[in-house]
Design an enzyme around this catalytic site. Structure first.
Site, PDB file in Angstrom:
ATOM      1  CG  HIS A 290      -1.954   1.048   1.267  1.00 49.84           C
ATOM      2  ND1 HIS A 290      -3.249   0.839   1.664  1.00 49.84           N
ATOM      3  CD2 HIS A 290      -1.888   2.376   0.965  1.00 49.84           C
ATOM      4  CE1 HIS A 290      -3.930   1.972   1.611  1.00 49.84           C
ATOM      5  NE2 HIS A 290      -3.111   2.933   1.187  1.00 49.84           N
TER       6      HIS A 290
ATOM      7  CG  HIS B 231      -1.434   6.168  -2.260  1.00 50.10           C
ATOM      8  ND1 HIS B 231      -2.621   5.947  -2.917  1.00 50.10           N
ATOM      9  CD2 HIS B 231      -1.644   5.764  -0.978  1.00 50.10           C
ATOM     10  CE1 HIS B 231      -3.519   5.446  -2.068  1.00 50.10           C
ATOM     11  NE2 HIS B 231      -2.944   5.323  -0.884  1.00 50.10           N
TER      12      HIS B 231
ATOM     13  CG  ASN C  66       1.788  11.509  -8.074  1.00 51.35           C
ATOM     14  OD1 ASN C  66       2.628  12.282  -8.522  1.00 51.35           O
ATOM     15  ND2 ASN C  66       1.089  10.686  -8.845  1.00 51.35           N
TER      16      ASN C  66
ATOM     17  N   PRO D  72      -4.291   7.163 -12.573  1.00 52.87           N
ATOM     18  CG  PRO D  72      -5.235   5.840 -14.231  1.00 52.87           C
ATOM     19  CD  PRO D  72      -5.008   5.902 -12.759  1.00 52.87           C
TER      20      PRO D  72
ATOM     21  CG  HIS E 100      -7.892   3.694   0.496  1.00 53.27           C
ATOM     22  ND1 HIS E 100      -7.306   3.206  -0.627  1.00 53.27           N
ATOM     23  CD2 HIS E 100      -6.922   4.363   1.171  1.00 53.27           C
ATOM     24  CE1 HIS E 100      -6.016   3.571  -0.646  1.00 53.27           C
ATOM     25  NE2 HIS E 100      -5.766   4.273   0.439  1.00 53.27           N
TER      26      HIS E 100
ATOM     27  CD  GLU F 118      -8.606   6.585   4.176  1.00 51.83           C
ATOM     28  OE1 GLU F 118      -9.316   6.433   3.156  1.00 51.83           O
ATOM     29  OE2 GLU F 118      -7.533   7.198   4.169  1.00 51.83           O
TER      30      GLU F 118
HETATM   31  P1  IMP Z   1      -1.382   8.896  -6.835  1.00 50.54           P
HETATM   32  O1  IMP Z   1      -2.552   7.981  -6.962  1.00 50.54           O
HETATM   33  O2  IMP Z   1      -0.093   8.305  -7.324  1.00 50.54           O
HETATM   34  O3  IMP Z   1      -1.642  10.235  -7.475  1.00 50.54           O
HETATM   35  O4  IMP Z   1      -1.145   9.132  -5.264  1.00 50.54           O
HETATM   36  C1  IMP Z   1      -1.754  10.160  -4.518  1.00 50.54           C
HETATM   37  C2  IMP Z   1      -3.250   9.967  -4.369  1.00 50.54           C
HETATM   38  O5  IMP Z   1      -3.496   8.790  -3.604  1.00 50.54           O
HETATM   39  C3  IMP Z   1      -3.945  11.079  -3.577  1.00 50.54           C
HETATM   40  O6  IMP Z   1      -4.351  12.138  -4.404  1.00 50.54           O
HETATM   41  C4  IMP Z   1      -5.148  10.366  -2.978  1.00 50.54           C
HETATM   42  O7  IMP Z   1      -6.224  10.337  -3.897  1.00 50.54           O
HETATM   43  C5  IMP Z   1      -4.658   8.955  -2.796  1.00 50.54           C
HETATM   44  N1  IMP Z   1      -4.285   8.686  -1.405  1.00 50.54           N
HETATM   45  C6  IMP Z   1      -3.075   8.718  -0.842  1.00 50.54           C
HETATM   46  N2  IMP Z   1      -3.149   8.360   0.458  1.00 50.54           N
HETATM   47  C7  IMP Z   1      -4.446   8.115   0.715  1.00 50.54           C
HETATM   48  C8  IMP Z   1      -5.164   7.688   1.879  1.00 50.54           C
HETATM   49  O8  IMP Z   1      -4.631   7.437   2.970  1.00 50.54           O
HETATM   50  N3  IMP Z   1      -6.519   7.576   1.735  1.00 50.54           N
HETATM   51  C9  IMP Z   1      -7.160   7.791   0.567  1.00 50.54           C
HETATM   52  N4  IMP Z   1      -6.518   8.151  -0.532  1.00 50.54           N
HETATM   53  C10 IMP Z   1      -5.180   8.311  -0.469  1.00 50.54           C
HETATM   54 ZN    ZN Z   2      -3.733   4.893   1.091  1.00 47.97          ZN
END
Ligand code: IMP
Ligand code: ZN
Length: 360
Positions: free
Chosen positions: A34, A36, A38, A135, A228, A231
């Site tokens: 888990h 992300h 960005n 994306p 998710h 939360e």
């Molecule tokens: P990306 O999908 O590579 O752009 O990573 C960043 C995105 O992941 C953020 O804009 C959120 O939409 C999502 N994100 C990151 N951490 C969390 C979380 O803990 N809960 C829900 N969404 C998350």
């Molecule tokens: Zn997350």
């Protein structure tokens, strides 16, 4: 920042361990399931991208980007989870072209998978990484081009080390969600390294009934599904039950489950991705003592320890494992045997367990 290059709860836990205990944690084969994209860009790279960026045609100005980077450098103080989503527009302005996105992806993969220069035998943070990303179509690329840029970097590693999960954002309308799931399925069918789909984004946005068809489609195509879920305390029982009805393989956070929902999770055995620092900083868990990981440990339910977003949370996977081993109040005070068992559960919960390797 501590000598381990991280700060806060995980750094304090790691700092309390003996060198031998840290080495024990480094040697464990750990799967990061888990993370992300960005949210995991190293701050030094983000700063470099900001110095090089031409933001004249960007919706986000250079002053906003600069302020965002300063905030991230100082260590973000979040009063609630919604403060967290406001961090991303500045980051997104810097990963809006295939070239900058590829550079960011390469750095994130390296952070988890390359030998750690601070480790005595160069042990990497993770044996295996399932990186996830949403994306985005920008002026410089379509959603398909976004995923192709990320996949080209992921596929530099063997399938035993890295794979991609495609995220759907709860804020997406039906046509965007349909496009994203369609791309995930199509890329998998073309033999690209897409192993699953995720649901993320503002935990209170969207009507989850509208997403059902998209996750069904992903499952039918053989993709893993992680959501998710629950939360925040404001996520309704209906929202949680709706998401559980999609029969996800894994769950992100699963923090505020009532007894019914928790029973449903226990009976379908979905692995829960646990992000300790993330929950403490977003204030969805008030302390480790109160953290919902305890319910899953007591029930011997599969969990995977994960970082979520190493950029704002200034953590790493080693530090998250230190939170398991360190004595209370810095950590949960688990035994080495427990921690070993948890790392094995993370490896066993990968979406794509390569056929040639036995399940751990
Ligand atoms: P990306 O999908 O590579 O752009 O990573 C960043 C995105 O992941 C953020 O804009 C959120 O939409 C999502 N994100 C990151 N951490 C969390 C979380 O803990 N809960 C829900 N969404 C998350
Ligand atoms: Zn997350």
């Amino acid at each position: 920042m501590s000598r381990y290059g991280i700060a806060g709860h995980a750094a304090n836990a790691l700092g309390s361990l003996t060198a031998e205990e840290v080495d024990f944690l480094r040697d464990l084969p750990k799967a990061e399931l888990h993370a992300h994209l960005n949210g995991c860009i190293p701050i030094s790279l983000l700063q470099k991208l900001a110095n090089e960026a031409d933001l004249s045609s960007s919706a986000v100005g250079s002053d906003v980007v600069k302020a965002g980077i300063e905030r991230l450098k100082a260590g973000v103080e979040l009063n609630e989870i919604n403060d967290f989503f406001g961090l991303f527009p500045a980051i997104y302005a810097l990963t809006a072209s295939p070239a900058t996105l590829a550079e960011a992806t390469r750095a994130v993969l390296a952070q988890f998978l390359e030998p750690d220069p601070l480790a005595p035998r160069g042990q990497p943070m993770a044996a295996y990484l399932e990186l996830r990303t949403t994306p985005r179509a920008t002026q410089a690329m379509s959603r398909r081009e976004y995923l192709e840029a990320v996949l080209a970097e992921v596929e530099r590693y063997p399938p035993t080390r890295a794979a991609l999960i495609v995220s759907l954002d709860r804020r997406m309308d039906a046509s965007a969600a349909e496009e994203v799931v369609g791309l995930a399925v199509q890329l998998k069918q073309e033999g690209r390294r897409v192993v699953g789909v995720d649901l993320c984004g503002d935990p209170l946005a969207g009507n989850m009934a509208d997403f059902e068809q998209f996750f069904r489609r992903a499952k039918e195509a053989g993709l893993g599904v992680t959501l998710h879920i629950a939360e925040t305390p404001d996520n309704t029982h209906e929202d949680t039950l709706k998401l559980l009805s999609f029969k996800p393989d894994r769950l992100g956070h699963a923090t505020f489950l009532d007894a019914n929902a928790r029973d449903a999770v226990f009976s379908n055995n979905a692995c829960v991705e646990i992000c300790l620092t993330s929950n403490l900083l977003c204030k969805t868990a008030s302390s480790l003592e109160q953290h919902h990981i305890r319910h899953y440990l007591e029930a011997n339910h599969p969990i995977a320890i994960c970082t979520d977003d190493t950029l704002p949370f200034r953590n790493n996977l080693l530090g998250e494992y230190a939170l398991l081993l360190a004595k209370a109040p810095l950590g949960l005070g688990l035994t080495r045997t427990d921690v070993e068992r948890i790392s094995a559960m993370s490896m066993a919960s990968r979406f794509a367990v390569p056929a040639s390797r036995p399940m751990v």
